[in-house]
Write an enzyme that holds these catalytic residues in place. Structure first.
Site, PDB file in Angstrom:
ATOM      1  N   GLU A 126     -20.138  -4.622   9.681  1.00 15.89           N
ATOM      2  CA  GLU A 126     -21.089  -3.808  10.440  1.00 15.89           C
ATOM      3  C   GLU A 126     -22.173  -4.658  11.085  1.00 15.89           C
ATOM      4  O   GLU A 126     -22.586  -4.409  12.223  1.00 15.89           O
ATOM      5  CB  GLU A 126     -21.723  -2.754   9.529  1.00 15.89           C
ATOM      6  CG  GLU A 126     -20.779  -1.615   9.131  1.00 15.89           C
ATOM      7  CD  GLU A 126     -19.773  -1.971   8.048  1.00 15.89           C
ATOM      8  OE1 GLU A 126     -19.899  -3.045   7.431  1.00 15.89           O
ATOM      9  OE2 GLU A 126     -18.847  -1.165   7.808  1.00 15.89           O
ATOM     10  N   LYS A 130       0.852  -1.189   0.000  1.00 16.89           N
ATOM     11  CA  LYS A 130       0.000   0.000   0.000  1.00 16.89           C
ATOM     12  C   LYS A 130       0.892   1.245   0.000  1.00 16.89           C
ATOM     13  O   LYS A 130       1.853   1.310   0.768  1.00 16.89           O
ATOM     14  CB  LYS A 130      -0.894  -0.047   1.253  1.00 16.89           C
ATOM     15  CG  LYS A 130      -2.159   0.727   1.118  1.00 16.89           C
ATOM     16  CD  LYS A 130      -3.203   0.274   2.126  1.00 16.89           C
ATOM     17  CE  LYS A 130      -4.358   1.251   2.097  1.00 16.89           C
ATOM     18  NZ  LYS A 130      -5.508   0.786   2.862  1.00 16.89           N
ATOM     19  N   ARG A 178     -25.993  -1.028   6.634  1.00 18.51           N
ATOM     20  CA  ARG A 178     -25.740  -2.457   6.459  1.00 18.51           C
ATOM     21  C   ARG A 178     -26.362  -3.302   7.565  1.00 18.51           C
ATOM     22  O   ARG A 178     -26.624  -4.476   7.385  1.00 18.51           O
ATOM     23  CB  ARG A 178     -24.221  -2.710   6.523  1.00 18.51           C
ATOM     24  CG  ARG A 178     -23.469  -2.447   5.281  1.00 18.51           C
ATOM     25  CD  ARG A 178     -23.555  -3.674   4.392  1.00 18.51           C
ATOM     26  NE  ARG A 178     -23.169  -3.349   3.041  1.00 18.51           N
ATOM     27  CZ  ARG A 178     -21.956  -3.566   2.535  1.00 18.51           C
ATOM     28  NH1 ARG A 178     -21.026  -4.102   3.283  1.00 18.51           N
ATOM     29  NH2 ARG A 178     -21.697  -3.257   1.289  1.00 18.51           N
TER      30      ARG A 178
HETATM   31  C1  LIG Z   1     -19.298  -1.327   4.391  1.00 19.76           C
HETATM   32  C2  LIG Z   1     -18.083  -0.441   4.505  1.00 19.76           C
HETATM   33  N1  LIG Z   1     -17.490  -0.264   5.704  1.00 19.76           N
HETATM   34  C3  LIG Z   1     -16.413   0.529   5.818  1.00 19.76           C
HETATM   35  C4  LIG Z   1     -15.904   1.160   4.727  1.00 19.76           C
HETATM   36  C5  LIG Z   1     -14.737   2.143   4.869  1.00 19.76           C
HETATM   37  N2  LIG Z   1     -13.564   1.646   4.118  1.00 19.76           N
HETATM   38  C6  LIG Z   1     -13.238   2.145   2.916  1.00 19.76           C
HETATM   39  S1  LIG Z   1     -11.877   1.434   2.268  1.00 19.76           S
HETATM   40  C7  LIG Z   1     -11.679   0.490   3.630  1.00 19.76           C
HETATM   41  C8  LIG Z   1     -10.517  -0.449   3.712  1.00 19.76           C
HETATM   42  C9  LIG Z   1     -10.504  -1.428   2.601  1.00 19.76           C
HETATM   43  O1  LIG Z   1      -9.402  -2.247   2.744  1.00 19.76           O
HETATM   44  P1  LIG Z   1      -8.966  -3.196   1.576  1.00 19.76           P
HETATM   45  O2  LIG Z   1     -10.164  -3.853   0.996  1.00 19.76           O
HETATM   46  O3  LIG Z   1      -7.909  -4.101   2.078  1.00 19.76           O
HETATM   47  O4  LIG Z   1      -8.412  -2.201   0.481  1.00 19.76           O
HETATM   48  P2  LIG Z   1      -7.047  -1.339   0.498  1.00 19.76           P
HETATM   49  O5  LIG Z   1      -7.447   0.076   0.746  1.00 19.76           O
HETATM   50  O6  LIG Z   1      -6.135  -1.870   1.551  1.00 19.76           O
HETATM   51  O7  LIG Z   1      -6.482  -1.504  -0.856  1.00 19.76           O
HETATM   52  C10 LIG Z   1     -12.674   0.719   4.573  1.00 19.76           C
HETATM   53  C11 LIG Z   1     -12.775   0.071   5.888  1.00 19.76           C
HETATM   54  C12 LIG Z   1     -16.559   0.975   3.504  1.00 19.76           C
HETATM   55  N3  LIG Z   1     -16.163   1.593   2.396  1.00 19.76           N
HETATM   56  N4  LIG Z   1     -17.634   0.162   3.417  1.00 19.76           N
END
Ligand SMILES: Cc1ncc(C[n+]2csc(CCOP(=O)(O)OP(=O)(O)O)c2C)c(N)n1
Length: 629
Positions: A361, A282, A389
């Protein structure tokens, strides 16, 4: 020198580029990402990590005929740059500009819109089944992060995909990070693969480390590596294969050649679902983001002010910390947002009592209900948009059983540049219909701490909604007190009209009242505090003398606070009142700054003044700069 990137108008333009040219393109994309996100804000680290993966995907698959679905969509900036949106990229996240997520109306290369996590595999499976039923043969690819894959929906979709054996390709973008480090058993399993993978690639380094150790330690270290390496190699393959997928990986996610071989394999040789495990870093290629991927996950646009006012989230977390010190039964739960809601400061002092449950959630809410059955006091800190959710869990597991769970609903109302998928403009409406639930919204950050204290003392479920961003800068009372449930307060008296405001709209309502007074209209201003239960006594009292009422809320009008006030008047048989409700009409709120959108929906002082004047058809406000007509 002209940029290669400027020659890429669609994915077909990637064909024929040499290895060196692809590397140059990747570097140019990174520069573009850093420049645009610095100016507009957005998800920097996630996008920097998928530059090579996105290039490889678009060289192997034929978008838009083949469907590439980005989970969450926050990492789709590179995809946007390569699919004809380069020239409008500077408008990213601006009002009227490109979305910060995938969006079907924006491009034919976005087959599925997103913003919330863990939906990509379900959507991909739906498209694959539709393809098979209609006798077509395109490819469907879901790209999902190691954070999003821990979400319940993703696991449900994997389960059904394996069962049906449909031909889809799931690409796991594994960087070990959600926003914070990914949590859970699956995350541990993946981290072993990463370890093994890095071990294999860093063999030379390992030999050097081993050589520097004394003999006994050397044997122990070797044993550790072999044990973990073996498990790391066997376990993930078995897991995904048993689920019905062909496992390909782990692959170096920054090596375009290797990625292309793996993706081509998945495309051409798998008659069943394929699972391509890609390891990325990342923030790759931009040192500050590689060094602090949490901070650079989502960054704000460069600010010109030096605002030191505490945010609502900070005041929330500081209050939780105070309360946790006094009450050992107080616990806090966050679905993957300990930084955003500031619970990380509580976690630092009480690591045993703060639970990051991952992007889950639904589980967060029922987990809290379980804790409440045993006399614990759970606070679920959750963004308004993501609580959607867990609607059934709210009803079935918490409110139906009258569990004293506190919901700290952050980012309620208008959130700004994240746009349609993230606006928190529905929560009052979807909470209002649930029996037993108390719904409150503070007028400022000081009231937030008292409401939180009240909620923790309450024997019933209670939700407190508060906005994104800074508080009003008011003093914080050193001693917390309970606020009587369902009681509002009159902040200003005036006999011509009453403005019933809730949450963020109270301050502009006061400003509007001052403006109206200078034009001869005296307004009472009420801080309603509670959307449920309503302060019936206060409202009846007001309507004895005042026959014009305005309600204001940063929420959908449908099913919101204003609707509830009108319902109450109707039930009480009070029919000689003219009511004007200000709030969000029946539409999804676009992206744009909070100030711009509040003005658009008449939620600022000027809009509220205009709303009140609609009840006084023969009057106009005279102040310059206030365009009421
Ligand atoms: C239902 C939901 N909960 C929380 C989020 C907030 N959120 C956005 S990106 C993220 C992290 C995603 O991590 P990953 O899938 O590993 O992607 P990365 O950014 O590490 O590439 C979160 C928790 C969201 N978008 N949707």
């Amino acid at each position: 020198m002209p940029r290669l990137l400027d020659r890429i108008d669609n994915p077909a333009d990637l064909e024929g580029l040499t290895k060196q040219e692809l590397e140059q393109l990747a570097a140019e994309i990174r520069q573009e990402l850093v420049a645009t996100v610095s100016a507009n804000g957005g998800h920097l680290a996630s996008n920097l990590g998928v530059v090579e993966l996105t290039i490889a995907l678009h060289r192997v698959f034929d978008s838009p005929r083949d469907k590439i679905i980005w989970d969450v969509g926050h990492q789709s900036y590179v995809h946007k740059l390569l699919t004809g949106r380069r020239q409008s990229f500077a408008s990213l996240r601006q009002h009227g500009g490109l979305s910060g997520f995938t969006c079907r109306t924006e491009s034919e290369h976005d087959p599925f819109g997103a913003g919330h996590a863990s939906t990509s595999i379900s959507a991909a499976l739906g498209m694959a089944i539709a393809r098979d039923l209609s006798g077509d043969n395109y490819h469907v690819v879901a790209v999902i992060g190691d954070g999003a894959i821990t979400g319940g929906m993703a696991l449900e979709a994997l389960n059904q995909t394996g069962h049906l054996g449909s031909r889809i390709c799931v690409v796991l973008n594994d960087n070990g990070m959600s926003i914070s480090p990914t949590v859970g058993g699956l995350a541990k399993l993946l981290s072993r693969v990463r370890f093994d993978y890095r071990y294999r690639w860093a063999e030379e380094e390992s030999k050097r480390v081993l050589a520097s150790l004394p003999l006994g330690k050397r044997i122990w270290q070797l044993g550790q590596w072999l044990r973990r390496g073996f498990k790391g190699l066997i376990m993930p393959t078995v897991l995904w294969e048993e689920l019905g997928f062909t496992y390909i990986g782990p692959i170096d996610g920054h090596n375009i050649g290797e990625l292309e071989i793996a993706l081509t394999q998945a495309r051409d040789f798998c008659s069943k679902p394929a699972f391509v495990h890609v390891i990325t870093t990342k923030g790759k290629g931009y040192q500050p983001a590689e060094g602090d991927a949490i901070y650079f996950h989502g960054v704000s646009a460069k600010s010109t002010t030096n605002d030191k006012t505490l945010t609502y989230s900070e005041v929330f977390a500081q209050t939780v910390l105070r309360l946790a010190r006094e009450d050992p039964r107080l616990v806090a739960i966050t679905p993957a947002m300990p930084e955003g809601n500031c619970l990380s400061i509580v976690e630092a002092e009480f690591p045993q009592r703060v639970f990051d449950v991952g992007i889950c959630e639904q589980h967060a809410v029922t987990f809290a209900a379980g804790l409440a059955t045993q006399g614990f006091k759970p606070i679920v800190a959750i963004y308004s948009t993501f609580l959607q959710r867990a609607f059934d869990q709210l009803i079935h597991d918490v409110c139906l059983q009258d569990m004293p769970v506190v919901f700290a609903i952050d980012r309620s109302g208008i959130v700004g540049e994240d746009g349609k998928t993230h606006q928190g403009t529905f929560d009052i409406s979807y909470l209002m219909l649930i029996p037993n639930l108390i719904i409150a919204a503070p007028k400022d950050e000081n009231e937030l701490q008292h409401l939180l204290y009240t909620a923790v003392k309450s024997k019933h479920p209670m939700a407190i909604r508060y906005p994104r961003g800074s508080g009003l800068g008011v003093e914080l009372d050193p001693v917390l007190h309970e606020i009587p449930i369902g009681k509002g307060e009159i902040l200003r008296h005036g006999g011509d009209t009453a403005i019933l405001a809730i949450g963020t709209t109270v301050a502009p309502a006061l400003e509007a009242a001052r403006e109206l007074a200078s034009n001869g209209i005296e307004a009472t201003v009420v801080n309603a505090r509670f959307a449920k239960p309503l302060d019936t006594e206060l409202i009846i009292g007001l309507t004895r003398d005042i026959k014009r009422l305005v309600t204001v809320e940063e929420n959908a009008l449908s099913g919101g606070f204003g609707n509830s006030v009108v319902d109450l008047l109707q039930q009480l048989g009070i029919s000689d009142i003219r009511v004007k409700s200000i709030g969000i009409p029946d539409e999804f709120v676009e992206q744009g700054s909070q100030a711009l959108l509040r003005a658009k929906y008449g939620l600022d002082a000027e809009g509220i003044t205009r709303g009140v004047l609609e009840l006084f058809p023969n009057r106009q406000c005279r102040k310059q700069g206030f365009a009421y007509k």
